[in-house]
Write a protein that holds these residues in place. Structure first.
Motif, PDB file in Angstrom:
ATOM      1  N   THR A   1       2.397  43.045  74.657  1.00  0.00           N
ATOM      2  CA  THR A   1       2.678  42.395  73.387  1.00  0.00           C
ATOM      3  C   THR A   1       3.597  41.199  73.598  1.00  0.00           C
ATOM      4  N   ILE A   2       3.471  40.246  72.708  1.00  0.00           N
ATOM      5  CA  ILE A   2       4.392  39.111  72.639  1.00  0.00           C
ATOM      6  C   ILE A   2       5.311  39.404  71.464  1.00  0.00           C
ATOM      7  N   SER A   3       6.626  39.437  71.708  1.00  0.00           N
ATOM      8  CA  SER A   3       7.575  39.777  70.643  1.00  0.00           C
ATOM      9  C   SER A   3       8.404  38.583  70.183  1.00  0.00           C
ATOM     10  N   ALA A   4       8.378  37.466  70.933  1.00  0.00           N
ATOM     11  CA  ALA A   4       9.172  36.304  70.544  1.00  0.00           C
ATOM     12  C   ALA A   4       8.614  35.047  71.196  1.00  0.00           C
ATOM     13  N   ILE A   5       8.944  33.901  70.590  1.00  0.00           N
ATOM     14  CA  ILE A   5       8.634  32.580  71.135  1.00  0.00           C
ATOM     15  C   ILE A   5       9.969  31.945  71.507  1.00  0.00           C
ATOM     16  N   ARG A   6       9.984  31.202  72.613  1.00  0.00           N
ATOM     17  CA  ARG A   6      11.201  30.530  73.075  1.00  0.00           C
ATOM     18  C   ARG A   6      10.890  29.072  73.383  1.00  0.00           C
ATOM     19  N   PHE A   7      11.903  28.223  73.281  1.00  0.00           N
ATOM     20  CA  PHE A   7      11.770  26.855  73.763  1.00  0.00           C
ATOM     21  C   PHE A   7      13.138  26.348  74.195  1.00  0.00           C
ATOM     22  N   TYR A   8      13.126  25.376  75.100  1.00  0.00           N
ATOM     23  CA  TYR A   8      14.375  24.776  75.550  1.00  0.00           C
ATOM     24  C   TYR A   8      14.663  23.547  74.704  1.00  0.00           C
ATOM     25  N   LYS A   9      15.866  23.508  74.146  1.00  0.00           N
ATOM     26  CA  LYS A   9      16.253  22.466  73.200  1.00  0.00           C
ATOM     27  C   LYS A   9      17.332  21.568  73.792  1.00  0.00           C
ATOM     28  N   GLY A  10      17.070  20.256  73.747  1.00  0.00           N
ATOM     29  CA  GLY A  10      18.093  19.275  74.072  1.00  0.00           C
ATOM     30  C   GLY A  10      18.924  18.979  72.834  1.00  0.00           C
ATOM     31  N   SER A  11      20.087  18.383  73.003  1.00  0.00           N
ATOM     32  CA  SER A  11      21.019  18.176  71.888  1.00  0.00           C
ATOM     33  C   SER A  11      20.485  17.238  70.808  1.00  0.00           C
ATOM     34  N   ARG A  12      19.497  16.405  71.128  1.00  0.00           N
ATOM     35  CA  ARG A  12      18.949  15.487  70.116  1.00  0.00           C
ATOM     36  C   ARG A  12      17.722  16.050  69.401  1.00  0.00           C
ATOM     37  N   ASN A  13      17.308  17.246  69.764  1.00  0.00           N
ATOM     38  CA  ASN A  13      16.158  17.904  69.143  1.00  0.00           C
ATOM     39  C   ASN A  13      16.657  18.697  67.934  1.00  0.00           C
ATOM     40  N   ILE A  14      16.824  18.004  66.810  1.00  0.00           N
ATOM     41  CA  ILE A  14      17.413  18.614  65.612  1.00  0.00           C
ATOM     42  C   ILE A  14      16.338  18.904  64.581  1.00  0.00           C
ATOM     43  N   GLY A  15      16.729  19.596  63.525  1.00  0.00           N
ATOM     44  CA  GLY A  15      15.805  19.906  62.442  1.00  0.00           C
ATOM     45  C   GLY A  15      15.271  21.323  62.556  1.00  0.00           C
ATOM     46  N   THR A  16      14.353  21.635  61.658  1.00  0.00           N
ATOM     47  CA  THR A  16      13.739  22.963  61.629  1.00  0.00           C
ATOM     48  C   THR A  16      12.635  23.044  62.669  1.00  0.00           C
ATOM     49  N   HIS A  17      12.599  24.143  63.403  1.00  0.00           N
ATOM     50  CA  HIS A  17      11.569  24.377  64.414  1.00  0.00           C
ATOM     51  C   HIS A  17      10.804  25.647  64.061  1.00  0.00           C
ATOM     52  N   THR A  18       9.495  25.606  64.245  1.00  0.00           N
ATOM     53  CA  THR A  18       8.664  26.795  64.063  1.00  0.00           C
ATOM     54  C   THR A  18       7.906  27.057  65.350  1.00  0.00           C
ATOM     55  N   GLY A  19       7.775  28.316  65.704  1.00  0.00           N
ATOM     56  CA  GLY A  19       7.032  28.712  66.887  1.00  0.00           C
ATOM     57  C   GLY A  19       5.730  29.376  66.477  1.00  0.00           C
ATOM     58  N   SER A  20       4.714  29.248  67.339  1.00  0.00           N
ATOM     59  CA  SER A  20       3.411  29.864  67.053  1.00  0.00           C
ATOM     60  C   SER A  20       2.804  30.446  68.322  1.00  0.00           C
ATOM     61  N   LEU A  21       2.011  31.479  68.130  1.00  0.00           N
ATOM     62  CA  LEU A  21       1.178  32.046  69.183  1.00  0.00           C
ATOM     63  C   LEU A  21      -0.255  31.877  68.716  1.00  0.00           C
ATOM     64  N   TRP A  22      -1.121  31.329  69.588  1.00  0.00           N
ATOM     65  CA  TRP A  22      -2.495  30.991  69.249  1.00  0.00           C
ATOM     66  C   TRP A  22      -3.464  31.649  70.225  1.00  0.00           C
ATOM     67  N   SER A  23      -4.672  31.914  69.745  1.00  0.00           N
ATOM     68  CA  SER A  23      -5.764  32.260  70.656  1.00  0.00           C
ATOM     69  C   SER A  23      -6.195  30.967  71.349  1.00  0.00           C
ATOM     70  N   SER A  24      -7.015  31.080  72.362  1.00  0.00           N
ATOM     71  CA  SER A  24      -7.478  29.887  73.086  1.00  0.00           C
ATOM     72  C   SER A  24      -8.385  29.007  72.236  1.00  0.00           C
ATOM     73  N   THR A  25      -8.908  29.558  71.144  1.00  0.00           N
ATOM     74  CA  THR A  25      -9.804  28.785  70.276  1.00  0.00           C
ATOM     75  C   THR A  25      -9.101  28.234  69.036  1.00  0.00           C
ATOM     76  N   GLY A  26      -7.786  28.445  68.925  1.00  0.00           N
ATOM     77  CA  GLY A  26      -7.033  27.852  67.833  1.00  0.00           C
ATOM     78  C   GLY A  26      -6.734  28.746  66.661  1.00  0.00           C
ATOM     79  N   THR A  27      -6.997  30.034  66.774  1.00  0.00           N
ATOM     80  CA  THR A  27      -6.605  30.965  65.715  1.00  0.00           C
ATOM     81  C   THR A  27      -5.118  31.255  65.874  1.00  0.00           C
ATOM     82  N   ARG A  28      -4.349  31.008  64.817  1.00  0.00           N
ATOM     83  CA  ARG A  28      -2.917  31.298  64.875  1.00  0.00           C
ATOM     84  C   ARG A  28      -2.736  32.807  64.731  1.00  0.00           C
ATOM     85  N   LEU A  29      -2.123  33.420  65.725  1.00  0.00           N
ATOM     86  CA  LEU A  29      -1.916  34.862  65.740  1.00  0.00           C
ATOM     87  C   LEU A  29      -0.569  35.250  65.149  1.00  0.00           C
ATOM     88  N   ALA A  30       0.390  34.333  65.208  1.00  0.00           N
ATOM     89  CA  ALA A  30       1.733  34.591  64.657  1.00  0.00           C
ATOM     90  C   ALA A  30       2.471  33.270  64.528  1.00  0.00           C
TER      91      ALA A  30
END
Length: 144
Positions: A16-45
């Motif tokens: 199972t995938i329980s979380a999404i992570r990303f590395y953020k630099g100090s200038r990467n501000i604002g709201t961020h959303t993470g997604s998990l997708w199938s290879s064909t573009g279906t958003r799974l989460a």
């Protein structure tokens, strides 16, 4: 410009995938959303990152873990305001971390994928085998 940034990966075993992570630099501000997708573009989460620090790894836990199959391609991504961390020519070869494999560009189309736009969208464009420093938290399925 706002952009969805992602990476293609496979697991050796189901889990199972329980979380999404990303590395953020100090200038990467604002709201961020993470997604998990199938290879064909279906958003799974999808998940919104909260409690972010000014920089470093950010992790957002999914409301429900998503089951993934072994040897199946998935895409993990996050939506950014246009500022992001990147290393070009990173996915020229496969990257292995335990049971997870960051695919080499060409193994399943290009890796290091992106899609420009103000809304989150399935990232399909790949340039320079770039690593945008997106990751998942993977929980292997235990053998019965």
């Amino acid at each position: 410009n706002p952009v969805e940034l992602g990476m293609k990966f496979r697991a050796d075993i189901a889990g199972t995938i329980s979380a999404i992570r990303f590395y953020k630099g100090s200038r990467n501000i604002g709201t961020h959303t993470g997604s998990l997708w199938s290879s064909t573009g279906t958003r799974l989460a999808t998940v919104t990152f909260t409690g972010e620090t000014a920089s470093g790894w950010q992790t957002a836990t999914l409301s429900q873990p998503v089951a993934i199959q072994a040897n199946t391609t998935y895409v993990a991504s996050y939506h950014s305001n246009g500022r992001y961390s990147v290393n070009n020519n990173f996915f020229t070869s496969e990257v292995v971390n335990g049971h997870l494999h960051g695919l080499a560009s060409g193994a399943s189309g290009g890796n290091g994928v992106r899609a420009y736009g103000t809304a989150s969208a399935f990232p399909t464009s790949s340039v320079n085998a770039a690593n945008y420093w997106v990751d998942v938290v993977f929980n292997p399925q235990l053998a019965a």
